[in-house]
Design a protein around this motif. Structure first.
Motif, PDB file in Angstrom:
ATOM      1  N   SER A 108       0.813  -1.220   0.000  1.00 39.21           N
ATOM      2  CA  SER A 108       0.000   0.000   0.000  1.00 39.21           C
ATOM      3  C   SER A 108       0.840   1.260   0.000  1.00 39.21           C
ATOM      4  CB  SER A 108      -0.934   0.004   1.211  1.00 39.21           C
ATOM      5  OG  SER A 108      -0.189  -0.131   2.422  1.00 39.21           O
ATOM      6  N   PHE A 132      -2.071  -4.315  -0.544  1.00 39.24           N
ATOM      7  CA  PHE A 132      -2.106  -4.948   0.781  1.00 39.24           C
ATOM      8  C   PHE A 132      -1.456  -4.014   1.795  1.00 39.24           C
ATOM      9  CE2 PHE A 132       2.001  -6.356  -0.956  1.00 39.24           C
ATOM     10  CZ  PHE A 132       2.862  -6.202   0.118  1.00 39.24           C
ATOM     11  N   ASP A 133      -1.915  -4.091   3.026  1.00 37.52           N
ATOM     12  CA  ASP A 133      -1.410  -3.265   4.120  1.00 37.52           C
ATOM     13  C   ASP A 133       0.020  -3.688   4.434  1.00 37.52           C
ATOM     14  OD1 ASP A 133      -0.803  -2.034   6.585  1.00 37.52           O
ATOM     15  OD2 ASP A 133      -2.888  -2.124   7.247  1.00 37.52           O
ATOM     16  N   ASN A 135       1.646  -3.323   6.975  1.00 37.79           N
ATOM     17  CA  ASN A 135       1.749  -3.819   8.348  1.00 37.79           C
ATOM     18  C   ASN A 135       1.001  -5.131   8.549  1.00 37.79           C
ATOM     19  OD1 ASN A 135       3.280  -1.568   9.505  1.00 37.79           O
ATOM     20  ND2 ASN A 135       1.452  -0.351   9.067  1.00 37.79           N
ATOM     21  N   LYS A 136       0.393  -5.645   7.467  1.00 33.32           N
ATOM     22  CA  LYS A 136      -0.321  -6.917   7.551  1.00 33.32           C
ATOM     23  C   LYS A 136       0.071  -7.813   6.368  1.00 33.32           C
ATOM     24  CE  LYS A 136      -4.332  -4.810   9.841  1.00 33.32           C
ATOM     25  NZ  LYS A 136      -5.797  -4.525   9.735  1.00 33.32           N
ATOM     26  N   PRO A 137       1.354  -8.171   6.293  1.00 31.61           N
ATOM     27  CA  PRO A 137       1.798  -8.982   5.148  1.00 31.61           C
ATOM     28  C   PRO A 137       1.137 -10.354   5.094  1.00 31.61           C
ATOM     29  CG  PRO A 137       3.495  -8.886   6.855  1.00 31.61           C
ATOM     30  CD  PRO A 137       2.444  -7.895   7.250  1.00 31.61           C
ATOM     31  N   GLU A 138       0.564 -10.778   6.219  1.00 30.92           N
ATOM     32  CA  GLU A 138      -0.109 -12.075   6.224  1.00 30.92           C
ATOM     33  C   GLU A 138      -1.359 -12.068   5.345  1.00 30.92           C
ATOM     34  OE1 GLU A 138      -1.783  -9.649   9.637  1.00 30.92           O
ATOM     35  OE2 GLU A 138       0.211 -10.053   8.793  1.00 30.92           O
ATOM     36  N   THR A 139      -1.814 -10.881   4.929  1.00 35.73           N
ATOM     37  CA  THR A 139      -3.021 -10.793   4.090  1.00 35.73           C
ATOM     38  C   THR A 139      -2.715 -10.803   2.594  1.00 35.73           C
ATOM     39  OG1 THR A 139      -3.014  -8.357   4.023  1.00 35.73           O
ATOM     40  CG2 THR A 139      -4.131  -9.409   5.900  1.00 35.73           C
ATOM     41  N   ASN A 142      -4.553 -13.039   0.125  1.00 35.08           N
ATOM     42  CA  ASN A 142      -5.978 -12.775  -0.073  1.00 35.08           C
ATOM     43  C   ASN A 142      -6.236 -11.975  -1.343  1.00 35.08           C
ATOM     44  OD1 ASN A 142      -6.364 -14.012   2.399  1.00 35.08           O
ATOM     45  ND2 ASN A 142      -6.535 -12.099   3.539  1.00 35.08           N
ATOM     46  N   ASP A 162       8.525   2.034   6.382  1.00 27.40           N
ATOM     47  CA  ASP A 162       8.112   0.697   6.802  1.00 27.40           C
ATOM     48  C   ASP A 162       9.023  -0.328   6.138  1.00 27.40           C
ATOM     49  OD1 ASP A 162       5.748   1.235   8.439  1.00 27.40           O
ATOM     50  OD2 ASP A 162       4.856   1.981   6.581  1.00 27.40           O
ATOM     51  N   GLN A 294       9.246  -3.133  12.665  1.00 23.25           N
ATOM     52  CA  GLN A 294       9.874  -4.240  11.919  1.00 23.25           C
ATOM     53  C   GLN A 294      11.395  -4.266  12.140  1.00 23.25           C
ATOM     54  OE1 GLN A 294       7.971  -1.919   9.553  1.00 23.25           O
ATOM     55  NE2 GLN A 294       6.103  -2.901  10.247  1.00 23.25           N
ATOM     56  N   SER A 363       0.159   5.208   5.779  1.00 21.45           N
ATOM     57  CA  SER A 363       0.982   5.568   6.944  1.00 21.45           C
ATOM     58  C   SER A 363       1.494   7.005   6.924  1.00 21.45           C
ATOM     59  CB  SER A 363       2.177   4.602   7.079  1.00 21.45           C
ATOM     60  OG  SER A 363       1.741   3.270   7.163  1.00 21.45           O
TER      61      SER A 363
END
Length: 390
Positions: A108, A132-133, A135-139, A142, A162, A294, A363
């Motif tokens: 993002s 994708f966010d 701060n949310k690489p796990e998404t 999706n 970031d 991070q 951010s």
């Protein structure tokens, strides 16, 4: 001696490029638009690509070849192509590899002009992007569709600094057979080598730290030879080539990149530590501060923390403007990676056209200030920031 066995500092200085009959120590400038042929057969074979040789400086030139060779050595890449600007590298890389109907998954937080390409221009050709966010690489998974072709990210990101886990991105790209492209501009080849973590292509705006003195524009993409071949063919016909003079300047700049980066990072860490303890600063983000979200990822994939410090000044947009007005030593500029320290307040300048919601999604808070820490005496930079904050 193989270049693969040489240290990075040596790779930034030494190449196997042939010299002229004068056997010059420093590579000369090749300020020519074209090159001549010995006879008709030489000309035919050259255009048929049956031999490697320079034909036209839009295709290749000894100066651009040397610059690209150095970047390839330092990044561990198979091949590369040099561009007139960093954005020419970004656009040409995507345009060469994408077809109508393809899909991009991107972090993002990306450079503003890259974001504009994704949301304004690529949709004209039925190329779509999902974000994708950071701060949310796990998404990330999706957002991957059957027509997804490229996974793209900057790390560190601009301007919020970031950090993306490159190893994780590499694994996701491999699992889904995606082309992983990393913008490595903030880190440079000296600090970080994304190809080691699975990147297929690495992009640099050479205008920034690679030049390091705010003199010339340039860009470069390096990586897998099959992908670079497509980028070369596209660029050969569309003409975003780097000029020989700028390539010569950038190649010279690479020779001092390691020593410059060491000092940039040393200064930036001291600036970050000062800001972290200032009462008018709400928060600080610098990859090698333990407070960075991070931090562990940064330490895993980066040699140093870079020269960019982002901090949140208390008081929002108005405080950010007042802060800029009080700066005396540092420069107010849209550039970064210069010998001169530069401060920018994105919410009131570079990202002012975005809504507050759009800025927060990447951010960029109202009080965010980005400092590109230069090579001045670091206490002078700190003193300037201190008086402006007060």
């Amino acid at each position: 001696m193989s270049n693969q066995k040489l240290g990075l500092e040596t790779q930034a200085i030494r190449t196997q490029l042939e010299r002229t009959q004068y056997l010059e120590h420093s590579v000369p400038l090749y300020l020519t638009s074209s090159f001549i042929f010995e006879d008709a057969e030489d000309m035919r074979a050259s255009f048929a690509e049956e031999k490697e040789r320079n034909i036209y400086s839009r295709f290749s030139n000894p100066n651009t070849s040397e610059f690209v060779e150095k970047i390839c050595q330092m990044e561990g890449a198979e091949d590369g192509y040099a561009f007139a600007t960093g954005m020419a590298a970004v656009y040409s890389t995507f345009a060469a590899l994408l077809n109508s109907g393809d899909h991009i998954v991107s972090a993002s937080s990306v450079f503003g002009s890259t974001h504009t390409l994704f949301i304004k221009y690529f949709p004209k050709w039925n190329i779509t992007t999902s974000y994708f966010d950071v701060n949310k690489p796990e998404t990330i998974e999706n957002y991957i569709n059957p027509n997804t072709k490229i996974l793209y990210a900057e790390s560190p990101t601009n301007p919020a600094v970031d950090i993306l886990d490159l190893e994780l991105l590499g694994k996701i790209a491999k699992k889904h057979n995606l082309i992983l492209i990393i913008d490595n501009c903030f880190a440079t080849p000296y600090i970080q080598n994304p190809i080691q973590f699975g990147a297929d292509l690495v992009i640099h705006s050479a205008t920034k730290l690679i030049d390091g003195q705010g003199r010339v524009l340039g860009g470069v993409t390096v990586g897998r030879s099959d992908l670079i071949r497509e980028i070369y063919l596209f660029s050969r016909n569309t003409g975003p080539a780097l000029s020989p003079f700028n390539a010569w300047v950038l190649s010279k700049s690479l020779e001092t990149l390691p020593v410059r980066i060491e000092k940039h990072c040393e200064n930036a860490l001291k600036v970050a530590e000062f800001l972290e303890n200032h009462p008018n600063v709400a928060s600080v983000k610098y990859p090698f501060l333990k407070s960075h979200p991070q931090y562990e990822v940064a330490k895993k994939q980066m040699k140093l923390g870079g020269n960019i410090v982002a901090f949140e000044i208390k008081g929002g947009i108005e405080s950010g403007r007042k802060f800029l007005d009080k700066i005396k030593l540092c420069s107010l500029s849209a550039n970064l990676g210069d010998t001169r320290s530069i401060v920018t307040h994105p919410a009131s300048t570079t990202h002012s056209k975005l809504t507050e919601e759009e800025r927060l999604a990447v951010s960029i808070t109202d009080g965010l200030v980005r400092v590109s820490v230069g090579l001045e005496t670091v206490q002078d930079v700190i003193n300037d920031l201190k008086q402006a904050l007060e």
